[in-house]
Write an enzyme that holds these catalytic residues in place. Structure first.
Site, short mmCIF file in Angstrom:
data_model
loop_
_atom_site.label_atom_id
_atom_site.label_comp_id
_atom_site.label_asym_id
_atom_site.label_seq_id
_atom_site.Cartn_x
_atom_site.Cartn_y
_atom_site.Cartn_z
N GLU A 83 4.96 -3.63 5.70
CA GLU A 83 3.61 -3.85 6.19
C GLU A 83 2.74 -4.40 5.08
O GLU A 83 2.93 -4.09 3.91
CB GLU A 83 3.03 -2.54 6.74
CG GLU A 83 3.72 -2.17 8.04
CD GLU A 83 3.18 -0.90 8.67
OE1 GLU A 83 2.81 -0.95 9.85
OE2 GLU A 83 3.13 0.13 7.98
N CYS A 97 -3.51 -6.13 0.39
CA CYS A 97 -2.78 -4.96 -0.08
C CYS A 97 -1.32 -5.22 0.27
O CYS A 97 -0.98 -5.28 1.45
CB CYS A 97 -3.34 -3.74 0.63
SG CYS A 97 -2.49 -2.22 0.24
N CYS A 104 9.72 3.93 0.47
CA CYS A 104 9.43 4.37 -0.90
C CYS A 104 10.29 5.58 -1.20
O CYS A 104 10.44 6.47 -0.35
CB CYS A 104 7.94 4.75 -1.02
SG CYS A 104 7.48 5.26 -2.69
N CYS A 108 5.82 11.49 -1.85
CA CYS A 108 4.52 12.17 -1.99
C CYS A 108 4.21 12.81 -0.63
O CYS A 108 4.36 12.17 0.41
CB CYS A 108 3.42 11.19 -2.37
SG CYS A 108 3.70 10.42 -3.99
N CYS A 111 1.73 11.15 2.06
CA CYS A 111 1.81 9.70 2.31
C CYS A 111 2.87 9.39 3.37
O CYS A 111 4.01 9.86 3.28
CB CYS A 111 2.16 8.97 1.02
SG CYS A 111 2.34 7.19 1.23
N CYS A 319 -4.90 3.50 3.45
CA CYS A 319 -4.04 4.02 2.37
C CYS A 319 -3.13 5.11 2.90
O CYS A 319 -3.58 6.06 3.53
CB CYS A 319 -4.87 4.65 1.26
SG CYS A 319 -6.01 3.55 0.47
#
Ligand code: SAH
Length: 337
Positions: A83, A97, A104, A108, A111, A319
């Site tokens: 994305e 962004c 990933c 975290c 997230c 975010c």
């Protein structure tokens, strides 16, 4: 566009050297395809269309938020979802962004990207093609590597892209690389010749809490990351951005704001407080009052601290919300791609 494939193909075709620059200039300027490149011979345009895909990515879906944010769901040739987001601001800024990895590996807890399966590092061309896809939508002037993934784990490719971004209108001074605190990557950036900005996703002012919400802290502790950021500052003399996601009742007390102030120095670090965007995790957002008290405490300690504007929440583009939901086959049917 795979620029090394473009270069070797032009060589094979016996084209003069200036062709590469001609084609790149069109592409970086937002051309939609080889067919628009009116200063190339028609036969060459056809040859390139057949041999060098205009983009390494295909577009699966586009979503537009009422606040002027666009999100693209793209796919690599081997089917990895990515994305990428364009944010338009009232003052005219057009900021993108971009993602450095599909998924990933860092998990975290707050997230959404960390909760999806890690795919792989993206190639430089796959990263560049995100920026080019957004360049075709609008003029651009800022870029952050704050999409999916940890850019410091793929830094060579990220830097290769940074060297090309000025041709799209985005100078290195208006480009930021955001990291969880991956020390070898920060050091490598410090040693590099690319004058981009550094952002550190800090999120907790002491190790125990930070390890709880960001497992990567077990590997690189606050002290180690801080030392690497200080080396960056000493070499570059550029303020470092600290990102701090505000999790209600977890990291948002005034006492924690004081701890954060003691950890850093106001002449080196500028603090961005990020309202938590919902991601199906166990956290709640901080209240407006808690965020403002936290910000005021930092300011009283001499810091430049701001609360970040929320962008693209209604399309899961804010975010931490990038998780390529529509790349999931079940959902794909639902959205009709
Ligand atoms: N891996 C890099 C790049 C991703 S940047 C990094 O962590 O810095 C994405 C930013 O959004 C990071 O600061 C991340 O911590 C933050 N973020 C993640 N999840 C979030 C959420 N749910 N709400 C608000 N910010 C979030």
């Amino acid at each position: 566009m795979d620029l090394s494939l473009l270069r070797s193909t032009l060589e094979e075709l016996g084209q003069p050297r200036f062709r590469f620059d001609q084609i790149w200039k069109w592409t970086a300027g937002g051309a939609a395809g080889y067919h628009e490149m009116s200063n190339l011979p028609a036969a060459l345009r056809d040859e390139l269309t057949a041999r060098v895909p205009f983009s390494t990515l295909s577009e699966l879906r586009r979503a537009s938020s009422s606040d002027g944010t666009d999100k693209l769901l793209l796919q690599t040739a081997d089917g990895r979802p990515i994305e990428t987001v364009l944010m338009r601001y009232k003052d005219g800024r057009r900021s993108i962004c971009v993602s450095s990895q599909s998924g990933c590996p860092l998990t975290c807890t707050f997230c959404a990207t960390g909760q999806m399966k890690f795919g792989r590092n993206l190639t430089a061309w796959e990263i560049l093609d995100q920026a080019l896809a957004l360049r075709r939508l609008d003029a651009l002037d800022h870029c952050v590597f704050m999409g999916m993934g940890e850019p410091m784990m793929n830094l060579d490719n990220v830097l290769e892209v940074c060297r090309r971004l000025p041709d799209l209108g985005i100078t290195n001074r208006r480009t930021g690389i955001s990291t969880v605190g991956w020390v070898p990557g920060i050091d490598k950036l410090t040693e590099s010749d690319v004058p981009v900005r550094l952002a550190w996703s800090l999120h907790a002012p002491e190790d125990a809490l930070r390890s709880e919400i960001m497992p990567v802290n077990e590997r690189y502790s606050l002290d180690e990351v801080k030392a690497a950021c200080d080396r960056f500052y000493e070499r570059r003399r550029k303020m470092i951005f600290v990102e701090y996601v505000m999790l209600g009742g977890v990291n948002d007390s005034v006492a924690q704001a004081k701890q954060l102030a003691d950890l850093l120095e106001p002449w080196r670090y500028k603090i961005n407080l990020i309202p938590y965007n919902p991601t199906d995790s166990m956290y709640d957002s901080s209240s407006q009052g808690a965020m403002e008290a936290f910000r005021q405490t930092l300011e009283d300690e001499g810091y430049n601290a701001t609360i970040r504007l929320i962008r693209g929440r209604d399309i899961d583009a804010a975010c931490g919300q990038l998780a390529a939901k529509a790349a999931n086959p079940k959902l794909k049917q639902r959205v009709g791609v």
